[in-house]
Scaffold this active site. Structure first.
Site, short mmCIF file in Angstrom:
data_model
loop_
_atom_site.label_atom_id
_atom_site.label_comp_id
_atom_site.label_asym_id
_atom_site.label_seq_id
_atom_site.Cartn_x
_atom_site.Cartn_y
_atom_site.Cartn_z
N GLY A 50 41.92 53.34 97.09
CA GLY A 50 40.99 52.41 96.47
C GLY A 50 40.34 51.50 97.50
N SER A 51 40.14 50.25 97.11
CA SER A 51 39.40 49.32 97.97
C SER A 51 40.18 48.87 99.19
CB SER A 51 38.96 48.10 97.15
OG SER A 51 38.02 48.49 96.16
#
Length: 637
Positions: A321-322
């Site tokens: 993810g981020s």
């Protein structure tokens, strides 16, 4: 005259035959005497040895297994007394009656009875057969009290492996179990009944070091093989202790902080590479495997949706993810695709070809540069960054930061994750790389996966100035207490080739993530300035969200079935003023990284800094047990 001549002839024939017979007898007796002389004099030593071997039986003795200790000497795996009850068939008239009487004192179920009878049939009647082991002291004492009324029952005190922390260290320490047929080797120890070897974790990787060397006992036996008495004993050499880099107090705290969540947490010294906590939740009780796991227990472990047998810290492969965005930004800066001040306007989505790529913030973030893009975790900014950079440049940076490769940590079952490239997709899937896939990779989704340990290594390499620190979980110097070598990473590890000014942009963005008012993890920041942390939130989807779901927002993440919720991630380092510790946390299907993972990482990093295991001296004068009592440490261990 004729009669006398015939008599004389007969006498001569008789005498001749008698002489021949006598000579033959003399030769036979001579050969017999010669053979007896050869056997009794010439071969005396040989047959004396054979007779002695027939009288004396040499038996192997299992050595004490070495202990597994934390960095301060706390016992994570040790040995305890094993109270056993056995039965000798020839000493009881009725085995069934004895087992029935024994079952009134301790648990002896039908399965145990069937096993005992099978072993009695296979063995000689005077050989003891184990009925039950690992009894409590109360049960053992109860049987001992009634032993006069239990013909054929023998009591024995041996040793067995013990894991005092049960689930807390199950995935790190591992467990021991009986030797399987395909595990038999040249070591005669492996053939001893009841001998245990390492099956997972440190117990398996360091099994030969831990098991020690066999002893032996000389037993006088009769012609039937029954032991008469012990003539001599050599107990062998105890296995070596293995000292881990783990801090037992910090590991216990991390497991408790994960609570009921399914997930993992890793804490690492960014300079030495020491793994100070490697928590995977839920765990399992390794003592089950040592004493013999039951069918219901095995089914429970295998059907649990939280997968307690999986070491999520090194085997769980998740889209980062981020938390991947710092890496994407660095790849773009190095490739010249972006500058720190390059602006991208976020209106909540980005159109690319026939597809629309959405930002997590529906209304958009407005104009973003790299530091603010990290601070607010703007997806649109990193869509554009990845589009300009390309997957191969991103993959190259990922490898340098420790993703997509095995770390080499001394644990079983580590997975390498996946960092895709154009060549990989063509070779594995037989398809060309699509330009739109660059955008997905830019926010740590798509094909890319990583383990929590890899994310901790990535964070450590960012925080230590861009040096290729490698994780380790065993103290190779075998020293207890803090690391005596306090050199920084720059004097220990090779550089991964990051420019300081570019690295500072990524670090500034991580600092702003935990800073108000816009940081995505500002609500989970550490309030004490001396312990302040920097980090990056992440949420990764486990399923594709349809346009209808996105537009109508039928269900919030927390309202979905557990298996459909996003994974929550957070990576961080602390203290900001002089980084020393890196941390990575994943909460499986936890939803938001800022709400689910960041508070857990905050509390673990705060506790890490208070304990300060890399510099904290050992409080006890020597190794201690789980209860905190001093333990004796063997020389050279």
């Amino acid at each position: 005259m004729a009669m006398n001549r015939r008599d004389n002839d007969l006498q001569r024939v008789f005498t001749r035959r008698a002489l021949l017979l006598g000579t033959a007898q003399l030769g036979l007796f001579g050969a017999l005497i010669g053979r007896l002389y050869y056997l009794q004099v010439m071969e005396s030593d040989k047959y004396t040895l054979l007779a002695e071997e027939n009288r004396i039986n040499m038996r192997l003795l299992s050595p004490r297994r070495g202990r597994v200790l934390d960095r301060f000497g706390v016992e994570l795996a040790s040995n305890r007394r094993n109270y056993r009850v056995m039965i000798v068939a020839e000493q009881t008239r009725n085995v069934d009656a004895t087992l029935e009487a024994l079952s009134n004192l301790i648990q002896v179920d039908d399965t145990q009875r069937a096993r005992v009878k099978r072993e009695i049939e296979r063995r000689r009647k005077f050989v003891p057969v184990v009925v039950a082991e690992n009894l409590s002291w109360d049960d053992f004492a109860k049987v001992n009290l009634h032993s006069p009324d239990l013909p054929g029952v023998q009591l024995d005190v041996g040793e067995t492996r013990d894991y005092p922390y049960t689930t807390t260290f199950s995935h790190v320490v591992g467990y021991v179990g009986a030797v399987a047929e395909n595990e038999l080797g040249e070591d005669p120890l492996l053939e001893l009944p009841g001998f245990r070897i390492g099956k997972s974790g440190v117990e398996k990787v360091y099994d030969e070091q831990l098991r020690g060397r066999a002893g032996h006992s000389q037993m006088e036996v009769n012609a039937y093989g029954r032991a008469i008495r012990e003539l001599a004993r050599h107990n062998g050499q105890q296995g070596d202790d293995v000292v881990l880099t783990i801090d037992a107090d910090l590991q216990r705290f991390a497991m408790e902080r994960l609570g009921e969540e399914s997930g993992a947490a890793v804490v690492m010294d960014i300079h030495t590479g020491d793994i100070l906590a490697l928590a995977s939740n839920p765990g399992y009780d390794p003592n089950w495997f040592n004493v013999g796991i039951t069918g219901p227990q095995w089914r429970q472990l295998n059907t649990d949706k939280y997968k307690p047998l999986t070491n999520k810290a090194i085997q769980g492969q998740y889209p980062p993810g981020s938390t991947f965005k710092m890496l994407v930004g660095l790849a773009a800066l190095e490739a010249g695709a972006m500058t720190p001040e390059t602006r991208v306007f976020c209106q909540g989505h980005m159109d690319f070809g026939n597809n629309t790529f959405h930002c997590w913030k529906k209304g958009g973030h407005g104009s973003m540069n790299m530091a603010s893009g990290l601070e607010e975790s703007c997806d649109v900014y990193f869509y554009e960054t990845a589009r300009r950079t390309g997957v191969d440049k991103i993959a190259e940076m990922a490898k340098r930061l420790g993703l997509g490769n095995l770390s080499g940590i001394d644990l079983t079952g580590e997975r390498r994750g996946l960092i895709p490239t154009r060549a990989w997709k063509q070779a594995v899937l037989g398809q060309p790389w699509a330009q739109g896939e660059n955008l997905v990779i830019g926010i740590g989704q798509g094909y890319v996966t990583a383990t929590p340990l890899q994310l901790a290594v990535m964070t450590a390499r960012l925080a230590n100035g861009g040096y290729a620190v490698q994780p380790r979980i065993v103290r190779t110097d075998d020293a207890l207490g803090p690391a005596t070598d306090q050199r920084p990473a720059s004097q220990r590890w090779p550089s991964i080739g990051l420019k300081r000014e570019q690295l500072d942009i990524a670090l500034e963005g991580m600092i702003r993530v935990t800073s108000p008012p816009r940081g995505t993890a500002a609500g989970a920041r550490i309030m004490q300035a001396q312990y302040a942390m920097a980090g990056k939130t992440g949420s990764s989807q486990v399923r594709r969200i349809s346009r209808l779901e996105r537009e109508t927002r039928v269900r919030k993440n927390e309202e979905k079935p557990w298996e459909e919720r996003d994974h929550a991630l957070f990576v961080a380092f602390a203290p900001v003023s002089a980084p020393r510790y890196a941390c990575a946390v994943i909460i499986e299907h936890g939803g938001s990284g800022s709400k689910a993972a960041a508070p857990v990482a905050r509390d673990i990093l705060l506790e890490t800094q208070k304990l300060d295991p890399s510099r904290r001296p050992r409080s006890a004068p020597g190794p201690t047990t789980a209860s905190g009592q001093p333990a004796t440490r063997k020389e050279g261990g």
